[in-house]
Scaffold this motif. Structure first.
Motif, PDB file in Angstrom:
ATOM      1  N   GLY A 149      16.179  63.179  20.055  1.00 44.02           N
ATOM      2  CA  GLY A 149      15.655  63.077  18.693  1.00 44.02           C
ATOM      3  C   GLY A 149      16.579  62.352  17.731  1.00 44.02           C
ATOM      4  O   GLY A 149      16.224  62.126  16.575  1.00 44.02           O
ATOM      5  N   THR A 150      17.768  61.966  18.202  1.00 47.11           N
ATOM      6  CA  THR A 150      18.757  61.297  17.351  1.00 47.11           C
ATOM      7  C   THR A 150      18.819  59.808  17.667  1.00 47.11           C
ATOM      8  O   THR A 150      19.002  59.419  18.821  1.00 47.11           O
ATOM      9  CB  THR A 150      20.151  61.920  17.546  1.00 47.11           C
ATOM     10  OG1 THR A 150      20.110  63.292  17.160  1.00 47.11           O
ATOM     11  CG2 THR A 150      21.187  61.185  16.697  1.00 47.11           C
ATOM     12  N   ARG A 186      17.856  57.262  12.372  1.00 48.79           N
ATOM     13  CA  ARG A 186      16.623  58.011  12.097  1.00 48.79           C
ATOM     14  C   ARG A 186      16.519  59.204  13.026  1.00 48.79           C
ATOM     15  O   ARG A 186      17.261  59.328  14.002  1.00 48.79           O
ATOM     16  CB  ARG A 186      15.386  57.117  12.241  1.00 48.79           C
ATOM     17  CG  ARG A 186      15.199  56.491  13.619  1.00 48.79           C
ATOM     18  CD  ARG A 186      14.095  55.434  13.596  1.00 48.79           C
ATOM     19  NE  ARG A 186      13.959  54.749  14.869  1.00 48.79           N
ATOM     20  CZ  ARG A 186      13.124  55.091  15.843  1.00 48.79           C
ATOM     21  NH1 ARG A 186      12.315  56.144  15.677  1.00 48.79           N
ATOM     22  NH2 ARG A 186      13.065  54.429  16.974  1.00 48.79           N
ATOM     23  N   LYS A 187      15.578  60.074  12.718  1.00 47.74           N
ATOM     24  CA  LYS A 187      15.289  61.237  13.548  1.00 47.74           C
ATOM     25  C   LYS A 187      13.893  61.093  14.150  1.00 47.74           C
ATOM     26  O   LYS A 187      12.976  60.561  13.522  1.00 47.74           O
ATOM     27  CB  LYS A 187      15.369  62.524  12.729  1.00 47.74           C
ATOM     28  CG  LYS A 187      16.778  62.874  12.258  1.00 47.74           C
ATOM     29  CD  LYS A 187      17.682  63.251  13.437  1.00 47.74           C
ATOM     30  CE  LYS A 187      19.059  63.690  12.974  1.00 47.74           C
ATOM     31  NZ  LYS A 187      19.946  64.043  14.119  1.00 47.74           N
ATOM     32  N   VAL A 188      13.757  61.557  15.380  1.00 51.00           N
ATOM     33  CA  VAL A 188      12.493  61.452  16.108  1.00 51.00           C
ATOM     34  C   VAL A 188      12.062  62.841  16.559  1.00 51.00           C
ATOM     35  O   VAL A 188      12.881  63.610  17.081  1.00 51.00           O
ATOM     36  CB  VAL A 188      12.646  60.527  17.341  1.00 51.00           C
ATOM     37  CG1 VAL A 188      11.354  60.487  18.145  1.00 51.00           C
ATOM     38  CG2 VAL A 188      13.064  59.133  16.916  1.00 51.00           C
ATOM     39  N   ASP A 189      10.800  63.158  16.357  1.00 52.48           N
ATOM     40  CA  ASP A 189      10.247  64.432  16.827  1.00 52.48           C
ATOM     41  C   ASP A 189       9.683  64.210  18.229  1.00 52.48           C
ATOM     42  O   ASP A 189       8.539  63.787  18.404  1.00 52.48           O
ATOM     43  CB  ASP A 189       9.155  64.906  15.874  1.00 52.48           C
ATOM     44  CG  ASP A 189       8.588  66.272  16.276  1.00 52.48           C
ATOM     45  OD1 ASP A 189       9.268  66.972  17.062  1.00 52.48           O
ATOM     46  OD2 ASP A 189       7.486  66.613  15.826  1.00 52.48           O
ATOM     47  N   PHE A 190      10.513  64.476  19.240  1.00 57.25           N
ATOM     48  CA  PHE A 190      10.119  64.196  20.619  1.00 57.25           C
ATOM     49  C   PHE A 190       9.652  65.463  21.312  1.00 57.25           C
ATOM     50  O   PHE A 190      10.338  66.490  21.310  1.00 57.25           O
ATOM     51  CB  PHE A 190      11.295  63.596  21.395  1.00 57.25           C
ATOM     52  CG  PHE A 190      10.993  63.341  22.843  1.00 57.25           C
ATOM     53  CD1 PHE A 190      10.133  62.331  23.219  1.00 57.25           C
ATOM     54  CD2 PHE A 190      11.570  64.132  23.839  1.00 57.25           C
ATOM     55  CE1 PHE A 190       9.851  62.103  24.562  1.00 57.25           C
ATOM     56  CE2 PHE A 190      11.292  63.902  25.180  1.00 57.25           C
ATOM     57  CZ  PHE A 190      10.434  62.881  25.541  1.00 57.25           C
ATOM     58  N   LYS A 191       8.472  65.384  21.915  1.00 56.37           N
ATOM     59  CA  LYS A 191       7.928  66.480  22.708  1.00 56.37           C
ATOM     60  C   LYS A 191       8.037  66.103  24.176  1.00 56.37           C
ATOM     61  O   LYS A 191       7.523  65.074  24.608  1.00 56.37           O
ATOM     62  CB  LYS A 191       6.463  66.735  22.335  1.00 56.37           C
ATOM     63  CG  LYS A 191       6.244  67.125  20.880  1.00 56.37           C
ATOM     64  CD  LYS A 191       6.820  68.496  20.585  1.00 56.37           C
ATOM     65  CE  LYS A 191       6.377  69.002  19.211  1.00 56.37           C
ATOM     66  NZ  LYS A 191       6.853  68.162  18.081  1.00 56.37           N
ATOM     67  N   ASP A 192       8.724  66.932  24.939  1.00 55.37           N
ATOM     68  CA  ASP A 192       8.937  66.651  26.353  1.00 55.37           C
ATOM     69  C   ASP A 192       7.686  67.010  27.147  1.00 55.37           C
ATOM     70  O   ASP A 192       7.667  67.936  27.961  1.00 55.37           O
ATOM     71  CB  ASP A 192      10.147  67.430  26.860  1.00 55.37           C
ATOM     72  CG  ASP A 192      10.545  67.021  28.285  1.00 55.37           C
ATOM     73  OD1 ASP A 192      10.155  65.915  28.701  1.00 55.37           O
ATOM     74  OD2 ASP A 192      11.244  67.812  28.941  1.00 55.37           O
ATOM     75  N   GLN A 241       9.259  52.326  18.925  1.00 57.95           N
ATOM     76  CA  GLN A 241       8.988  53.667  18.405  1.00 57.95           C
ATOM     77  C   GLN A 241       8.919  54.706  19.520  1.00 57.95           C
ATOM     78  O   GLN A 241       8.821  55.904  19.241  1.00 57.95           O
ATOM     79  CB  GLN A 241       7.674  53.659  17.627  1.00 57.95           C
ATOM     80  CG  GLN A 241       7.696  52.809  16.372  1.00 57.95           C
ATOM     81  CD  GLN A 241       8.705  53.311  15.355  1.00 57.95           C
ATOM     82  OE1 GLN A 241       8.748  54.498  15.043  1.00 57.95           O
ATOM     83  NE2 GLN A 241       9.519  52.409  14.828  1.00 57.95           N
ATOM     84  N   PHE A 250      13.471  57.837  21.932  1.00 57.31           N
ATOM     85  CA  PHE A 250      13.659  59.171  21.369  1.00 57.31           C
ATOM     86  C   PHE A 250      15.138  59.584  21.339  1.00 57.31           C
ATOM     87  O   PHE A 250      15.472  60.645  20.812  1.00 57.31           O
ATOM     88  CB  PHE A 250      12.843  60.213  22.149  1.00 57.31           C
ATOM     89  CG  PHE A 250      13.294  60.402  23.571  1.00 57.31           C
ATOM     90  CD1 PHE A 250      14.319  61.283  23.901  1.00 57.31           C
ATOM     91  CD2 PHE A 250      12.677  59.700  24.596  1.00 57.31           C
ATOM     92  CE1 PHE A 250      14.739  61.460  25.207  1.00 57.31           C
ATOM     93  CE2 PHE A 250      13.082  59.868  25.914  1.00 57.31           C
ATOM     94  CZ  PHE A 250      14.124  60.751  26.221  1.00 57.31           C
TER      95      PHE A 250
END
Length: 603
Positions: free
Chosen positions: A215-216, A265-271, A402, A405
């Protein structure tokens, strides 16, 4: 002396007004001038050990006194030019040459050759003359290359917009085939990305030391973009941009403004289940240089500059992809997708940046590829550079996808401090054998004096190794480099180098993943699959049969963009334009630096 040409520049870019530009220029000069195996001009071979190749007929300072010259031979790469009328003095000249350091560029003699001090003075003047000639020529070439590349990029932007407006679908492509028309060489097509096979997983969320970074996004700064921004703001009082405009017609207003929403930036990653994941591990390393500064009347001192994490090369690149990867277009028809290779095993030099990460241009590598193709003109003399070896270190890549992640730099020179098995674990997660998957490029681990390794360096061969061997070599190279690098005293002490190592060098970990059934926009080349359908494959290296090394040749790469928009692809082209303009500004700086006699450059 340079400030006399450029007033009020203390506020340009950094507290050191020319730091970024000089850093880029010196790195470029180093690549150009030390990676040529041979350089022939008018049948004269003039290799130079430290900085630049001198052209024989351009380094004679007193042409009226050098008639009837004949070559007396070469000694350790230094040209010795002898007057026919000085035969009786050859023994004396040989003694003078033996007294000269092997670091000198060229030894010039003429009928008026006198004492040793006069010889040294003439050599310094000749070296400065040749150095300035090369710097000026390189500066003009940078501006020319930047201008041509910018105009090409603007054409590509217009073409991309036209491709999107065409609203290409599988049905339209099949209709072209049925009517006997040729398929377009490149298309933009939108739909949903899926596969017929099982899900694949990203690796980092499951590896200690990496999972906390998911997410970083923390990318290295892009020096050429920063230079372009500074020039557009007028931080140089228009001095450099006016030179670029005079040489190329490009004005600061011709260059786009692009907001930096990508470096950090920050990323909202769903595994969750993915159809594709891809990892890129790169090495970031220090750029060390020497600079001469005034130290009182008639005295100079050497200052060592060590710029951290500004060189880069790709260490490991791999991809997991689900079987039967395909795009279902907006009308419900399927197109198979064939991706470019994801490996570093066959790379001779840097190779192209991985296309799915949507990187901006590797500007300096492109520039040197162009020089290999077209050569360089130095004061009317054409220098053939086609045999210049491949570039092995480039700038850190700027990535825009985009789907990325995670993108971060390790805290230490040797990678993940809390998990020294992280490289092995990544290799396993991407179904690669542990042996010989990681590229050892020694120039990323030693301080290079142009093409020369530090004395005592033992790991000087580029090759593929295991993760364990890579780290063993990195550790040993650090020890060897700290002991003998010449980029230390007097600015630094030997005791400081081990502590600086972690600040100056690291590994960069970047990973992306595309969830199943993601809405995407794909840029690719369509081709018949032989079964009544269409495959989407990587585009040609350059369009219209042109050479990819030609900066005027349009070139496209397979891209998978998140969502139904090409905005991110257009942003990439805008940032490319900024980078090319930044290189042109460096070129303008080079011409002024050359006019001032290249002050500060260490021999």
């Amino acid at each position: 002396r340079l400030k006399a040409h450029v007033p009020h520049t203390q506020r340009f870019l950094t507290p050191n007004p020319f730091y970024l530009m000089s850093q880029v220029l010196l790195a470029a000069l180093g690549i150009l001038c030390t990676r040529c195996a041979t350089l022939k001009v008018d049948s004269s071979l003039l290799p130079e050990e430290h900085a630049f190749f001198l052209l024989q007929d351009r380094v004679l300072l007193e042409k009226s006194t050098v008639a009837n010259k004949e070559a007396a031979g070469l000694h350790h790469g230094n040209a010795l030019l002898d007057d026919a009328g000085l035969a009786s003095k050859k023994a004396a000249i040989a003694n003078e040459e033996a007294a000269v350091s092997h670091h000198t560029n060229a030894l010039l003699t003429d009928a008026e050759l006198g004492a040793k001090n006069d010889v040294s003075k003439k050599k310094r003047e000749a070296s400065n003359y040749g150095t300035a000639a090369v710097v000026a020529a390189l500066g003009v070439a940078m501006m020319s290359f930047g201008a041509v590349s910018i105009r090409r990029s603007k054409r590509e932007i217009q073409q991309l917009k036209e491709m999107e407006e065409a609203e290409t679908t599988c049905e339209k492509l099949l209709n072209k085939l049925k009517s006997g028309e040729d398929l377009p060489s490149v298309v933009i097509i939108k739909g949903v990305l899926s596969s017929s096979g099982k899900d694949v997983k990203a690796a980092s969320p499951h590896i200690s030391g990496l999972s906390a970074k998911v997410g970083t996004i923390e990318q290295p700064k892009n020096a050429l973009i920063e230079i372009a921004r500074a020039a557009k703001r007028g931080d140089d009082d228009g001095k450099f941009s006016s030179i670029v405009e005079k040489e190329t017609g490009l004005k600061p207003g011709d260059i786009p403004d692009v907001e930096d929403d990508f470096t950090s930036r920050k990323v909202d990653f769903k595994d969750a289940g993915c159809v594709l994941s891809e990892i890129l591990i790169s090495r970031l390393s220090v750029f060390a240089s020497k600079e001469k500064k005034d130290d009182g009347p008639h005295r100079k001192k050497i200052v060592i500059k060590r710029s951290p994490r500004v060189h880069s090369y790709n260490v490991f690149h791999a991809r997991n992809v689900s079987d039967g990867l395909h795009l279902t277009d907006l009308q419900g028809q399927q197109l198979s997708l064939r991706l470019p290779d994801a490996s570093i095993g066959n790379l001779v030099g840097l190779g192209e940046p991985p296309s799915l990460f949507l990187t901006t241009a590797d500007t300096k590598t492109e520039f040197f590829n162009w020089l290999r193709k077209d050569g360089l003109t130095i004061q009317g003399q054409h220098v053939d550079l086609k045999d210049m070896p491949p570039t092995k270190l480039g700038d850190p890549l700027t990535m825009l996808s985009q789907f990325i992640f995670m993108d971060f730099q390790s805290e230490t020179d040797l990678g993940i401090k809390a998990n020294n098995k992280a490289l092995d674990q990544l290799c396993s997660a991407y179904d690669r054998q542990a042996s010989k998957q990681f590229l050892w490029e020694p120039t990323g681990f030693y301080d290079m004096n142009q093409s020369k390794f530090p004395r005592g360096a033992t790991l000087c061969t580029r090759e593929l190794v295991s993760a364990e061997e890579l780290l063993r070599r990195a550790n040993k190279a650090a020890e060897e480099n700290n002991k003998t690098t010449e980029f230390c005293e007097p600015t630094f002490s030997r005791g400081q180098l081990p502590r600086l190592r972690d600040q100056e060098n690291c590994f960069r970990f970047s990973e992306l993943a595309i969830p199943r059934d993601s809405p995407v926009t794909i840029l690719a080349r369509p081709e018949p699959d032989g079964k009544g359908g269409i495959n989407l494959v990587p585009p040609n290296s350059a369009e219209n049969g042109k050479d990819v090394a030609d900066p005027d040749a349009e070139r496209y790469r397979l891209r998978i963009l998140s969502g139904y928009s090409i905005e991110n692809l257009l942003k990439q082209r805008d940032l490319n334009i900024m980078q090319y303009y930044g290189l042109a500004i460096v070129g303008a700086f080079a011409t002024l630096w050359a006019a001032a006699g290249c002050p500060g450059l260490s021999e």
